[in-house]
Design a protein around this motif. Sequence first.
Motif, mmCIF file in Angstrom:
data_model
loop_
_atom_site.group_PDB
_atom_site.id
_atom_site.type_symbol
_atom_site.label_atom_id
_atom_site.label_comp_id
_atom_site.label_asym_id
_atom_site.label_seq_id
_atom_site.Cartn_x
_atom_site.Cartn_y
_atom_site.Cartn_z
ATOM 1 N N TRP A 1 8.261 74.715 47.929
ATOM 2 C CA TRP A 1 8.143 74.694 49.281
ATOM 3 C C TRP A 1 6.947 75.663 49.967
ATOM 4 C CZ3 TRP A 1 10.587 71.073 52.485
ATOM 5 C CH2 TRP A 1 11.468 70.468 51.824
ATOM 6 N N ALA B 1 16.542 48.661 43.519
ATOM 7 C CA ALA B 1 15.965 50.059 43.021
ATOM 8 C C ALA B 1 14.752 50.006 42.318
ATOM 9 C CB ALA B 1 16.896 50.582 42.167
ATOM 10 N N PRO C 1 12.725 58.737 40.444
ATOM 11 C CA PRO C 1 14.056 58.250 40.818
ATOM 12 C C PRO C 1 15.148 59.316 39.750
ATOM 13 C CG PRO C 1 13.143 56.804 39.107
ATOM 14 C CD PRO C 1 12.116 57.618 39.529
HETATM 15 P P1 NDP Z 1 16.900 59.298 44.632
HETATM 16 O O1 NDP Z 1 16.303 58.810 45.868
HETATM 17 O O2 NDP Z 1 16.320 59.199 43.399
HETATM 18 O O3 NDP Z 1 18.223 58.593 44.643
HETATM 19 C C1 NDP Z 1 19.286 59.160 43.765
HETATM 20 C C2 NDP Z 1 20.717 58.331 44.211
HETATM 21 O O4 NDP Z 1 20.522 57.254 43.823
HETATM 22 C C3 NDP Z 1 21.736 59.138 43.250
HETATM 23 O O5 NDP Z 1 22.968 58.894 44.215
HETATM 24 C C4 NDP Z 1 21.886 57.868 42.132
HETATM 25 O O6 NDP Z 1 23.104 57.747 41.824
HETATM 26 C C5 NDP Z 1 21.434 56.537 42.868
HETATM 27 N N1 NDP Z 1 20.805 55.506 42.201
HETATM 28 C C6 NDP Z 1 19.805 55.853 41.262
HETATM 29 N N2 NDP Z 1 19.414 54.513 40.745
HETATM 30 C C7 NDP Z 1 20.133 53.520 41.342
HETATM 31 C C8 NDP Z 1 20.419 52.054 40.934
HETATM 32 N N3 NDP Z 1 19.664 51.619 40.243
HETATM 33 N N4 NDP Z 1 21.294 51.524 41.704
HETATM 34 C C9 NDP Z 1 22.226 52.121 42.567
HETATM 35 N N5 NDP Z 1 21.897 53.295 42.776
HETATM 36 C C10 NDP Z 1 21.090 54.313 42.158
HETATM 37 O O7 NDP Z 1 17.077 60.855 45.230
HETATM 38 P P2 NDP Z 1 16.958 62.220 44.876
HETATM 39 O O8 NDP Z 1 16.871 62.995 46.253
HETATM 40 O O9 NDP Z 1 17.413 62.901 43.721
HETATM 41 O O10 NDP Z 1 15.150 62.259 44.475
HETATM 42 C C11 NDP Z 1 14.691 62.158 43.158
HETATM 43 C C12 NDP Z 1 14.222 63.163 42.594
HETATM 44 O O11 NDP Z 1 13.233 63.846 43.286
HETATM 45 C C13 NDP Z 1 15.135 64.507 42.696
HETATM 46 O O12 NDP Z 1 16.212 64.160 41.695
HETATM 47 C C14 NDP Z 1 14.342 65.333 42.256
HETATM 48 O O13 NDP Z 1 13.864 65.765 40.862
HETATM 49 C C15 NDP Z 1 13.196 65.194 43.126
HETATM 50 N N6 NDP Z 1 13.270 66.083 44.474
HETATM 51 C C16 NDP Z 1 12.333 66.752 44.746
HETATM 52 C C17 NDP Z 1 12.442 67.542 46.024
HETATM 53 C C18 NDP Z 1 11.256 68.644 46.510
HETATM 54 O O14 NDP Z 1 11.502 69.487 47.477
HETATM 55 N N7 NDP Z 1 10.258 68.647 45.625
HETATM 56 C C19 NDP Z 1 13.253 67.122 47.332
HETATM 57 C C20 NDP Z 1 14.100 66.179 46.816
HETATM 58 C C21 NDP Z 1 14.121 65.395 45.487
HETATM 59 P P3 NDP Z 1 23.659 58.254 40.210
HETATM 60 O O15 NDP Z 1 22.921 59.322 40.059
HETATM 61 O O16 NDP Z 1 25.247 58.451 40.472
HETATM 62 O O17 NDP Z 1 23.212 56.914 39.453
#
Ligand code: NDP
Length: 319
Positions: free
Chosen positions: A111, A243, A259
């Motif tokens: 950040w 997705a 993702p």
């Molecule tokens: P996402 O938008 O990737 O969503 C993640 C959620 O979606 C989880 O609950 C997961 O569940 C669910 N999910 C994933 N695939 C599917 C699918 N095919 N069908 C249904 N549900 C699904 O969220 P994030 O906020 O995690 O963002 C992704 C990545 O970006 C982070 O993990 C991180 O690496 C990065 N990030 C960086 C930030 C920054 O400040 N630079 C801030 C936020 C994120 P489950 O895991 O239970 O399958």
Amino acid sequence: MPTFTRSYQLAKGLKIPAVGLGTWKSKPGEVRNAVRVAIEAGYRHIDCAWAYRNEHEVGQGIKDSGIKRDDLFITSKLWNSFHKPEKVQSALEETLGNLDVGYLDLYLMHWPVAFDGQTSDGKNRIDWDLTNDVTPTWAAMEKLVDGGMVKNIGISNFTVLKTKKLLEKAKIKPAVNQIELNLHCAQLELVRHMVLTATAPPQWMQAHNIVVEAYSPLGSTGAPQLDDPVVKEIASAHGATPAQVLISWQTARGVVCLPKSVTPERIKSNFEEVELTTDEVTRLEQRAAEFGTRRTVDPSKDWGVPDLWKDEDGIAAKL
Ligand code: NDP
């Protein structure tokens, strides 16, 4: 459906795979397996951060997969508490130790915010000098590249104007800017200005070759944007999942998509690309425009940095 094979060229020579596995909120006991499954499914890009408190397990997952280090693209991020020139190298060393790797492909300033310890009531104290001018910390990150510990450095959660300000002093330009991009936060204007795509007209970012990365592409925890009727309709036309449509939309915009999932079937299916038509991409952009900018990830008020995004309004007018 084919899996994602495309990658984008980074300014310093390396290529970054268009889709990487996110690891935020991946609990201990889950993420080790998720990383192994992802690598076996063909992912070659893992997005980590010190702040996710699971780098150690991510490293174990990488080892379990048996992949050669050089065949993976690994990103991690400098947390706000280490956003001080003298803390940067040891922060990276901790991350390398956690992941048990000798170098990172990409190290991001998480950040544009520097913490300076905590107040007596447990709130983060902001170092305003370094928050207003991140270049001293950036200069320390540049030294990591010179020392070979990281191949590329980049930024995250930077507005275009903050990026511009950094470019005025940076010796090494940021290779990427990782920001929230999804249906409810498509940042259409920002992406138009930052992304180098075959179809986009020459824009400011083309001169600088900064790759944009989409975080929270499904709307973050619980993937709330999978229920959108437009997304569902396009998915059903392709026999794909919602997705897959949302992830493929980001790469179709020329953006790296990250993702997160710890569920093996989802990890695998998220890595399959849907070939969206130009009309479908336009429909998704129109749908996104209805939501404007509704951030899911916005700790700025908790941190007491209310102006974090302020210069993002009307970017075009300011460039
Ligand atoms: P996402 O938008 O990737 O969503 C993640 C959620 O979606 C989880 O609950 C997961 O569940 C669910 N999910 C994933 N695939 C599917 C699918 N095919 N069908 C249904 N549900 C699904 O969220 P994030 O906020 O995690 O963002 C992704 C990545 O970006 C982070 O993990 C991180 O690496 C990065 N990030 C960086 C930030 C920054 O400040 N630079 C801030 C936020 C994120 P489950 O895991 O239970 O399958």
